[in-house]
Design a protein around this motif. Structure first.
Motif, PDB file in Angstrom:
ATOM      1  N   LEU A 166       0.826  -1.208   0.000  1.00  0.00           N
ATOM      2  CA  LEU A 166       0.000   0.000   0.000  1.00  0.00           C
ATOM      3  C   LEU A 166       0.861   1.259   0.000  1.00  0.00           C
ATOM      4  O   LEU A 166       0.562   2.250   0.674  1.00  0.00           O
ATOM      5  N   GLY A 167       1.967   1.193  -0.748  1.00  0.00           N
ATOM      6  CA  GLY A 167       2.841   2.345  -0.883  1.00  0.00           C
ATOM      7  C   GLY A 167       3.818   2.541   0.255  1.00  0.00           C
ATOM      8  O   GLY A 167       4.642   3.457   0.204  1.00  0.00           O
ATOM      9  N   ILE A 168       3.733   1.720   1.277  1.00  0.00           N
ATOM     10  CA  ILE A 168       4.638   1.831   2.425  1.00  0.00           C
ATOM     11  C   ILE A 168       5.706   0.746   2.318  1.00  0.00           C
ATOM     12  O   ILE A 168       5.395  -0.432   2.137  1.00  0.00           O
ATOM     13  N   THR A 200      19.687 -13.814   5.951  1.00  0.00           N
ATOM     14  CA  THR A 200      20.725 -14.785   5.617  1.00  0.00           C
ATOM     15  C   THR A 200      20.063 -15.959   4.922  1.00  0.00           C
ATOM     16  O   THR A 200      18.990 -16.419   5.316  1.00  0.00           O
ATOM     17  N   LEU A 201      20.713 -16.443   3.867  1.00  0.00           N
ATOM     18  CA  LEU A 201      20.166 -17.513   3.060  1.00  0.00           C
ATOM     19  C   LEU A 201      21.085 -18.732   3.132  1.00  0.00           C
ATOM     20  O   LEU A 201      22.276 -18.586   3.409  1.00  0.00           O
ATOM     21  N   PRO A 202      20.620 -19.945   2.896  1.00  0.00           N
ATOM     22  CA  PRO A 202      19.284 -20.277   2.422  1.00  0.00           C
ATOM     23  C   PRO A 202      18.219 -20.108   3.504  1.00  0.00           C
ATOM     24  O   PRO A 202      18.494 -20.219   4.684  1.00  0.00           O
ATOM     25  N   GLY A 203      17.035 -19.852   3.060  1.00  0.00           N
ATOM     26  CA  GLY A 203      15.914 -19.658   3.957  1.00  0.00           C
ATOM     27  C   GLY A 203      14.734 -19.142   3.165  1.00  0.00           C
ATOM     28  O   GLY A 203      14.846 -18.814   1.984  1.00  0.00           O
ATOM     29  N   GLU A 204      13.586 -19.077   3.786  1.00  0.00           N
ATOM     30  CA  GLU A 204      12.378 -18.594   3.128  1.00  0.00           C
ATOM     31  C   GLU A 204      11.901 -17.321   3.804  1.00  0.00           C
ATOM     32  O   GLU A 204      12.014 -17.175   5.025  1.00  0.00           O
ATOM     33  N   LEU A 205      11.376 -16.418   3.012  1.00  0.00           N
ATOM     34  CA  LEU A 205      10.771 -15.201   3.519  1.00  0.00           C
ATOM     35  C   LEU A 205       9.282 -15.246   3.205  1.00  0.00           C
ATOM     36  O   LEU A 205       8.891 -15.477   2.056  1.00  0.00           O
ATOM     37  N   ARG A 206       8.465 -15.045   4.190  1.00  0.00           N
ATOM     38  CA  ARG A 206       7.011 -15.027   4.004  1.00  0.00           C
ATOM     39  C   ARG A 206       6.475 -13.685   4.488  1.00  0.00           C
ATOM     40  O   ARG A 206       6.861 -13.205   5.551  1.00  0.00           O
ATOM     41  N   ALA A 233       1.573  -7.694   0.451  1.00  0.00           N
ATOM     42  CA  ALA A 233       2.953  -7.185   0.435  1.00  0.00           C
ATOM     43  C   ALA A 233       3.701  -7.824  -0.730  1.00  0.00           C
ATOM     44  O   ALA A 233       3.469  -8.976  -1.072  1.00  0.00           O
ATOM     45  N   ARG A 234       4.596  -7.072  -1.346  1.00  0.00           N
ATOM     46  CA  ARG A 234       5.368  -7.627  -2.454  1.00  0.00           C
ATOM     47  C   ARG A 234       6.831  -7.210  -2.340  1.00  0.00           C
ATOM     48  O   ARG A 234       7.151  -6.119  -1.860  1.00  0.00           O
ATOM     49  N   VAL A 235       7.692  -8.101  -2.787  1.00  0.00           N
ATOM     50  CA  VAL A 235       9.124  -7.806  -2.813  1.00  0.00           C
ATOM     51  C   VAL A 235       9.403  -6.965  -4.053  1.00  0.00           C
ATOM     52  O   VAL A 235       9.090  -7.378  -5.175  1.00  0.00           O
ATOM     53  N   VAL A 236      10.000  -5.804  -3.875  1.00  0.00           N
ATOM     54  CA  VAL A 236      10.256  -4.912  -5.009  1.00  0.00           C
ATOM     55  C   VAL A 236      11.728  -4.919  -5.423  1.00  0.00           C
ATOM     56  O   VAL A 236      12.054  -4.535  -6.544  1.00  0.00           O
TER      57      VAL A 236
END
Length: 212
Positions: free
Chosen positions: A172-174, A181-187, A192-195
């Motif tokens: 929402l613009g914020i 640190t990877l490997p790992g998952e981000l949820r 929300a979207r990764v830009v």
């Protein structure tokens, strides 16, 4: 999700390198010890590697080994070379980062005259984020503060061969950013979207080449 692995036999076949080269590069720390993963199989103990990381690293070594010695390559792949510093005027003269990134950095550090490698890395990561075209100046300022405050704590993971990423998320613009640190998952929550995602080890290698 479990990391995709490649066996030592397949690795040697795919890359065309020899057993001797692989372990010579290991001894020289071109390939981290932690990437040599011993696992039980039906034929006994075998060695595996994180597929994407080892294939990318070997490709870089093969492309660079004719121009650099193994010791010089080891320094390229080390996470933070000791004793490296750059005068502020050199940052501009050598076009290490863009003028926009320099201005943002100077807002926070107006008295900076000489930058250590770690300080220069923070500036370089800021520049990489701004150049994606997805990160605003305010978001870049936020990322610079995060890198300076938190990345030193994560360097141990980088030294052990774990990738560290700077991730920008917007809803929402914020926007917010985080170091992972990877490997790992981000949820993330719905909506929300990764830009943008900036791979810090890749920035380290690129920066060292610029300074060479």
């Amino acid at each position: 999700m479990e990391e995709d692995l490649i066996s030592k036999k397949e690795l040697l076949e795919v890359t065309g390198i020899s057993y001797g080269q692989l372990y010579r590069w290991k001894r020289k720390r071109l390939i981290p010890e932690e990437w040599f993963i011993r696992k039980s199989t039906f034929t006994g103990q075998e060695t595996f590697f994180p597929r994407d990381k080892i294939l990318a690293r070997i490709e870089r070594i093969k492309n660079m080994k004719d121009d650099l010695s193994l010791d010089e390559l080891a320094d390229v792949f080390s996470p933070s070379p000791a004793g490296v510093s750059v005068r502020w005027d050199e940052v501009s003269e050598r076009h290490i980062v863009t003028e926009v990134a320099q201005r943002v950095y100077r807002e926070r550090h107006p008295e900076a005259r000489v930058l250590s490698f770690d300080e220069l890395l923070c500036l370089y990561v800021l520049d990489a984020a701004l150049q994606t075209g997805e990160v605003s100046l305010d978001e870049g300022r936020m990322a610079l503060q995060l890198m300076e405050n938190e990345y030193p704590q994560l360097q141990r993971g980088a030294e052990q061969g774990r990738a560290v990423e700077l991730v920008f998320v917007r809803k929402l613009g914020i926007a917010t950013c985080l170091l992972a640190t990877l490997p790992g998952e981000l949820r993330f929550e719905q909506g929300a979207r990764v830009v943008a995602r900036i791979n810090i080890p890749a920035c380290v290698e690129q920066l060292k080449l610029k300074l060479a």
